[in-house]
Design a protein around this motif. Sequence first.
Motif, PDB file in Angstrom:
ATOM      1  N   GLN A  67       0.817  -1.211   0.000  1.00  0.00           N
ATOM      2  CA  GLN A  67       0.000   0.000   0.000  1.00  0.00           C
ATOM      3  C   GLN A  67       0.854   1.266   0.000  1.00  0.00           C
ATOM      4  OE1 GLN A  67      -2.692  -0.636   3.359  1.00  0.00           O
ATOM      5  NE2 GLN A  67      -4.301  -1.047   1.846  1.00  0.00           N
ATOM      6  N   THR A  68       0.345   2.255  -0.723  1.00  0.00           N
ATOM      7  CA  THR A  68       0.967   3.573  -0.736  1.00  0.00           C
ATOM      8  C   THR A  68      -0.108   4.626  -0.518  1.00  0.00           C
ATOM      9  OG1 THR A  68       0.737   3.728  -3.139  1.00  0.00           O
ATOM     10  CG2 THR A  68       2.851   2.920  -2.302  1.00  0.00           C
ATOM     11  N   LYS A  69       0.312   5.733   0.061  1.00  0.00           N
ATOM     12  CA  LYS A  69      -0.583   6.884   0.202  1.00  0.00           C
ATOM     13  C   LYS A  69      -0.202   7.867  -0.895  1.00  0.00           C
ATOM     14  CE  LYS A  69      -2.663   9.996   3.491  1.00  0.00           C
ATOM     15  NZ  LYS A  69      -2.845  10.280   4.917  1.00  0.00           N
ATOM     16  N   THR A  70      -1.150   8.132  -1.768  1.00  0.00           N
ATOM     17  CA  THR A  70      -0.913   9.016  -2.907  1.00  0.00           C
ATOM     18  C   THR A  70      -1.585  10.354  -2.655  1.00  0.00           C
ATOM     19  OG1 THR A  70      -0.810   7.132  -4.404  1.00  0.00           O
ATOM     20  CG2 THR A  70      -1.242   9.282  -5.400  1.00  0.00           C
ATOM     21  N   THR A  71      -0.827  11.420  -2.832  1.00  0.00           N
ATOM     22  CA  THR A  71      -1.349  12.775  -2.716  1.00  0.00           C
ATOM     23  C   THR A  71      -1.554  13.318  -4.125  1.00  0.00           C
ATOM     24  OG1 THR A  71      -0.156  13.104  -0.645  1.00  0.00           O
ATOM     25  CG2 THR A  71      -0.908  15.087  -1.794  1.00  0.00           C
ATOM     26  N   GLY A  72      -2.731  13.848  -4.361  1.00  0.00           N
ATOM     27  CA  GLY A  72      -3.032  14.370  -5.683  1.00  0.00           C
ATOM     28  C   GLY A  72      -3.759  15.694  -5.618  1.00  0.00           C
ATOM     29  N   GLN A  73      -3.806  16.352  -6.761  1.00  0.00           N
ATOM     30  CA  GLN A  73      -4.477  17.642  -6.862  1.00  0.00           C
ATOM     31  C   GLN A  73      -5.577  17.593  -7.910  1.00  0.00           C
ATOM     32  OE1 GLN A  73      -1.846  20.923  -7.503  1.00  0.00           O
ATOM     33  NE2 GLN A  73      -0.894  20.707  -5.506  1.00  0.00           N
ATOM     34  N   PHE A  74      -6.624  18.341  -7.625  1.00  0.00           N
ATOM     35  CA  PHE A  74      -7.732  18.507  -8.559  1.00  0.00           C
ATOM     36  C   PHE A  74      -7.863  19.991  -8.868  1.00  0.00           C
ATOM     37  CE2 PHE A  74      -8.364  14.409  -6.815  1.00  0.00           C
ATOM     38  CZ  PHE A  74      -8.924  13.674  -7.842  1.00  0.00           C
ATOM     39  N   SER A  75      -8.112  20.289 -10.123  1.00  0.00           N
ATOM     40  CA  SER A  75      -8.286  21.670 -10.574  1.00  0.00           C
ATOM     41  C   SER A  75      -9.758  21.927 -10.857  1.00  0.00           C
ATOM     42  CB  SER A  75      -7.493  21.917 -11.855  1.00  0.00           C
ATOM     43  OG  SER A  75      -6.122  21.851 -11.605  1.00  0.00           O
ATOM     44  N   ILE A  76     -10.244  23.017 -10.328  1.00  0.00           N
ATOM     45  CA  ILE A  76     -11.597  23.476 -10.611  1.00  0.00           C
ATOM     46  C   ILE A  76     -11.437  24.786 -11.374  1.00  0.00           C
ATOM     47  CG2 ILE A  76     -13.876  23.982  -9.669  1.00  0.00           C
ATOM     48  CD1 ILE A  76     -12.536  21.211  -8.787  1.00  0.00           C
ATOM     49  N   ILE A  77     -11.900  24.807 -12.614  1.00  0.00           N
ATOM     50  CA  ILE A  77     -11.778  26.003 -13.448  1.00  0.00           C
ATOM     51  C   ILE A  77     -13.127  26.704 -13.483  1.00  0.00           C
ATOM     52  CG2 ILE A  77     -11.297  26.870 -15.773  1.00  0.00           C
ATOM     53  CD1 ILE A  77      -9.607  24.269 -16.151  1.00  0.00           C
ATOM     54  N   VAL A  78     -13.112  27.994 -13.145  1.00  0.00           N
ATOM     55  CA  VAL A  78     -14.332  28.806 -13.213  1.00  0.00           C
ATOM     56  C   VAL A  78     -14.123  29.870 -14.287  1.00  0.00           C
ATOM     57  CG1 VAL A  78     -14.906  28.402 -10.798  1.00  0.00           C
ATOM     58  CG2 VAL A  78     -13.636  30.438 -11.399  1.00  0.00           C
ATOM     59  N   ALA A  79     -15.148  30.092 -15.094  1.00  0.00           N
ATOM     60  CA  ALA A  79     -15.034  31.089 -16.170  1.00  0.00           C
ATOM     61  C   ALA A  79     -16.329  31.873 -16.295  1.00  0.00           C
ATOM     62  CB  ALA A  79     -14.707  30.398 -17.498  1.00  0.00           C
ATOM     63  N   ASP A  80     -16.188  33.189 -16.421  1.00  0.00           N
ATOM     64  CA  ASP A  80     -17.356  34.066 -16.556  1.00  0.00           C
ATOM     65  C   ASP A  80     -16.887  35.463 -16.907  1.00  0.00           C
ATOM     66  OD1 ASP A  80     -19.993  34.902 -16.570  1.00  0.00           O
ATOM     67  OD2 ASP A  80     -20.213  34.936 -14.403  1.00  0.00           O
ATOM     68  N   VAL A 138      -8.248  29.072 -12.054  1.00  0.00           N
ATOM     69  CA  VAL A 138      -8.167  27.700 -11.570  1.00  0.00           C
ATOM     70  C   VAL A 138      -8.048  27.740 -10.048  1.00  0.00           C
ATOM     71  CG1 VAL A 138      -5.641  27.523 -11.826  1.00  0.00           C
ATOM     72  CG2 VAL A 138      -7.040  25.454 -11.783  1.00  0.00           C
ATOM     73  N   CYS A 139      -8.851  26.905  -9.407  1.00  0.00           N
ATOM     74  CA  CYS A 139      -8.805  26.718  -7.951  1.00  0.00           C
ATOM     75  C   CYS A 139      -8.291  25.302  -7.715  1.00  0.00           C
ATOM     76  CB  CYS A 139     -10.196  26.853  -7.327  1.00  0.00           C
ATOM     77  SG  CYS A 139     -11.038  28.390  -7.701  1.00  0.00           S
ATOM     78  N   ARG A 140      -7.184  25.172  -7.015  1.00  0.00           N
ATOM     79  CA  ARG A 140      -6.602  23.846  -6.777  1.00  0.00           C
ATOM     80  C   ARG A 140      -7.010  23.329  -5.400  1.00  0.00           C
ATOM     81  NH1 ARG A 140      -1.822  22.775 -10.014  1.00  0.00           N
ATOM     82  NH2 ARG A 140      -2.638  23.067 -12.116  1.00  0.00           N
ATOM     83  N   PHE A 141      -7.211  22.010  -5.353  1.00  0.00           N
ATOM     84  CA  PHE A 141      -7.511  21.314  -4.102  1.00  0.00           C
ATOM     85  C   PHE A 141      -6.623  20.082  -4.023  1.00  0.00           C
ATOM     86  CE2 PHE A 141     -11.212  23.855  -4.743  1.00  0.00           C
ATOM     87  CZ  PHE A 141     -11.601  24.231  -3.474  1.00  0.00           C
ATOM     88  N   GLN A 142      -6.166  19.777  -2.818  1.00  0.00           N
ATOM     89  CA  GLN A 142      -5.307  18.622  -2.606  1.00  0.00           C
ATOM     90  C   GLN A 142      -6.003  17.619  -1.695  1.00  0.00           C
ATOM     91  OE1 GLN A 142      -1.061  19.360  -2.042  1.00  0.00           O
ATOM     92  NE2 GLN A 142      -1.170  18.094  -0.207  1.00  0.00           N
ATOM     93  N   THR A 143      -5.758  16.344  -1.960  1.00  0.00           N
ATOM     94  CA  THR A 143      -6.277  15.277  -1.121  1.00  0.00           C
ATOM     95  C   THR A 143      -5.313  14.102  -1.205  1.00  0.00           C
ATOM     96  OG1 THR A 143      -8.199  13.929  -0.567  1.00  0.00           O
ATOM     97  CG2 THR A 143      -7.734  14.227  -2.908  1.00  0.00           C
ATOM     98  N   ALA A 144      -5.595  13.054  -0.460  1.00  0.00           N
ATOM     99  CA  ALA A 144      -4.764  11.843  -0.505  1.00  0.00           C
ATOM    100  C   ALA A 144      -5.663  10.625  -0.373  1.00  0.00           C
ATOM    101  CB  ALA A 144      -3.726  11.866   0.603  1.00  0.00           C
ATOM    102  N   TRP A 145      -5.204   9.507  -0.919  1.00  0.00           N
ATOM    103  CA  TRP A 145      -5.944   8.246  -0.859  1.00  0.00           C
ATOM    104  C   TRP A 145      -4.947   7.102  -0.822  1.00  0.00           C
ATOM    105  CZ3 TRP A 145      -5.695  11.581  -4.925  1.00  0.00           C
ATOM    106  CH2 TRP A 145      -5.035  11.137  -6.065  1.00  0.00           C
TER     107      TRP A 145
END
Length: 160
Positions: A67-80, A138-145
């Motif tokens: 098992q490994t713990k992976t940290t990743g990022q998700f990008s949320i792009i808002v446009a207007d 872009v709004c970045r968010f980090q999490t791990a799984w």
Amino acid sequence: MTILINIEDAIVTRLTQGLGRMARGVSHYRGELESISQAEVTDRFPIVWVSFAGATKTEPYGTSRQQTKTTGQFSIIVADHDAQPGGTASVGTYPLIYGVRRLLSKQDLGQPIDPLRPGIVRRLHDMRCDGKAFSAYVCRFQTAWIETALDNQHWPCPQN
């Protein structure tokens, strides 16, 4: 990777429900911003896109070598339309940024992940159409799984 699809889907669902009429759409990002024409701008904005931005760290987890713990990022792009005080009747990017960060921060979205942590927010794109300014951030968010590796020399079993 199923976990990535599940996380993206959960983010899309949360933002769709939480933003309501603030956004005309919330969907998975597939390069729309690069291919968008000026004629499409007023028809599609305000819009929110969700995308996996990549894994930033992987480290052993627990006593098992599997098992490994992976940290990743998700990008949320808002446009207007560009948010200007006392400006357009549109929502604007600033309220969308605020809404996205408020709706996602500290949420695990019912997934086997660490709660989302907000990261950077930065301007991605500027454009003008018919004298109106539009922008995308872009709004970045980090999490791990946790990921489980296959045993050495083994192949995965078909998933149902």
